[in-house]
Scaffold this motif. Structure first.
Motif, PDB file in Angstrom:
ATOM      1  N   THR A  13       0.852  -1.192   0.000  1.00  0.00           N
ATOM      2  CA  THR A  13       0.000   0.000   0.000  1.00  0.00           C
ATOM      3  C   THR A  13       0.887   1.241   0.000  1.00  0.00           C
ATOM      4  OG1 THR A  13      -0.097   0.205   2.407  1.00  0.00           O
ATOM      5  CG2 THR A  13      -1.732  -1.231   1.354  1.00  0.00           C
ATOM      6  N   ARG A  14       0.312   2.372  -0.364  1.00  0.00           N
ATOM      7  CA  ARG A  14       1.117   3.590  -0.432  1.00  0.00           C
ATOM      8  C   ARG A  14       1.559   4.044   0.958  1.00  0.00           C
ATOM      9  NH1 ARG A  14      -2.162   9.131  -1.778  1.00  0.00           N
ATOM     10  NH2 ARG A  14      -3.489   9.192   0.071  1.00  0.00           N
ATOM     11  N   ASP A  15       0.739   3.812   1.975  1.00  0.00           N
ATOM     12  CA  ASP A  15       1.139   4.190   3.332  1.00  0.00           C
ATOM     13  C   ASP A  15       2.317   3.358   3.805  1.00  0.00           C
ATOM     14  OD1 ASP A  15      -0.803   6.207   3.711  1.00  0.00           O
ATOM     15  OD2 ASP A  15      -2.311   4.728   4.268  1.00  0.00           O
ATOM     16  N   LYS A  78      -2.376  -4.167  -4.306  1.00  0.00           N
ATOM     17  CA  LYS A  78      -3.167  -3.528  -3.249  1.00  0.00           C
ATOM     18  C   LYS A  78      -3.478  -2.072  -3.564  1.00  0.00           C
ATOM     19  CE  LYS A  78      -1.125  -6.533   0.269  1.00  0.00           C
ATOM     20  NZ  LYS A  78      -0.261  -6.595   1.483  1.00  0.00           N
ATOM     21  N   ASP A  79      -2.564  -1.387  -4.205  1.00  0.00           N
ATOM     22  CA  ASP A  79      -2.737   0.032  -4.545  1.00  0.00           C
ATOM     23  C   ASP A  79      -2.181   0.287  -5.931  1.00  0.00           C
ATOM     24  OD1 ASP A  79      -4.116   1.487  -2.660  1.00  0.00           O
ATOM     25  OD2 ASP A  79      -2.373   1.968  -1.446  1.00  0.00           O
TER      26      ASP A  79
END
Length: 243
Positions: A13-15, A78-79
């Motif tokens: 994910t980007r986070d 996921k992203d």
């Protein structure tokens, strides 16, 4: 990690990506971040072995890579992590970095520098265009003298990735990112697709309609070749396991 035509692409994910990079940079580890769209995977076949370095992080960019992952691995990413969106996301609200910009033209770099400084609160310590300045034999010394801890390179695939791989060990900076057309977008010379187009993962179509002569082949013939490479790699992997 999802392998696409011998290129290891993180499923993240980007986070988590932002936090991972911040941790690596904080530990003083050199980190090379590349965004793998279909164009990169096709054009980077000659440097595949170099992309397996522990210093390299590769993330997915675009619906084409997502489709290939589903065909090869039976799962999607996921992203959607493209450099145009992730780069500002990474620096926004982050500690101030000393950033050096490489690529595009001087007018584009000036506008991009303004954005990084006034919108993202970062410090631009130098910039070199991707045409004449990039040929300067003193460029590495110039970047080191600037005190840059981040180098953003926007010269297209695979030129930007190859340049980073060739020079990052000689540079004092810790974070290197291949950002594609980011400087051009920030300068306002090419419009981004509307938000609803991006949500439906159709930005590639928007860009192709704007620049058909340059992009039609990439999104037709080249995409077929990309899928062939990925599926060929899948078959080879299965055969190897069977033996």
């Amino acid at each position: 990690m999802l392998n696409l035509s011998h290129i290891p692409v993180l499923n993240i994910t980007r986070d988590t990506l932002k936090n991972t990079i911040m941790q690596r940079v904080g530990e003083g580890r050199k980190t090379l971040l590349f965004f793998a769209n279909t164009n990169l995977i096709v054009k980077a076949q000659a440097i595949v072995s170099r992309l397996h370095s522990p210093d390299v992080m590769i993330v997915n960019d675009g619906i084409g890579v997502d489709i290939a992952s589903w065909l090869v691995h039976g799962q999607r990413f996921k992203d959607n992590l493209n450099g145009t969106d992730f780069t500002p996301f990474y620096f926004e609200g982050n500690l101030q970095h000393k950033i050096y910009l490489i690529g595009s033209t001087t007018p584009d770099l000036e506008k991009a520098a303004f954005y990084f400084t006034h919108t993202l609160g970062q410090k631009i310590v130098g910039a070199s265009d991707g045409f004449e300045d990039i040929k300067n034999p003193q460029l590495i010394d110039k970047i080191n003298a600037s005190g840059a801890d981040v180098v953003l390179v926007g010269m297209g695939n695979p030129l930007q990735e190859t340049w980073i791989l060739d020079h990052y060990q000689a540079l004092n900076a810790k974070l290197f990112m291949g950002v594609g057309a980011l400087f051009v977008f920030l300068a306002g010379n090419k419009p981004r697709a509307p938000e609803w187009v991006r949500q439906y993962r159709l930005e590639w179509l928007f860009r192709m309609l704007l620049e058909p002569k340059r992009l039609v082949k990439r999104y037709t013939v080249d995409i077929v070749y990309f899928l062939y490479l990925c599926l060929k790699n899948k078959s080879a992997t299965k055969q190897g396991k069977a033996n």
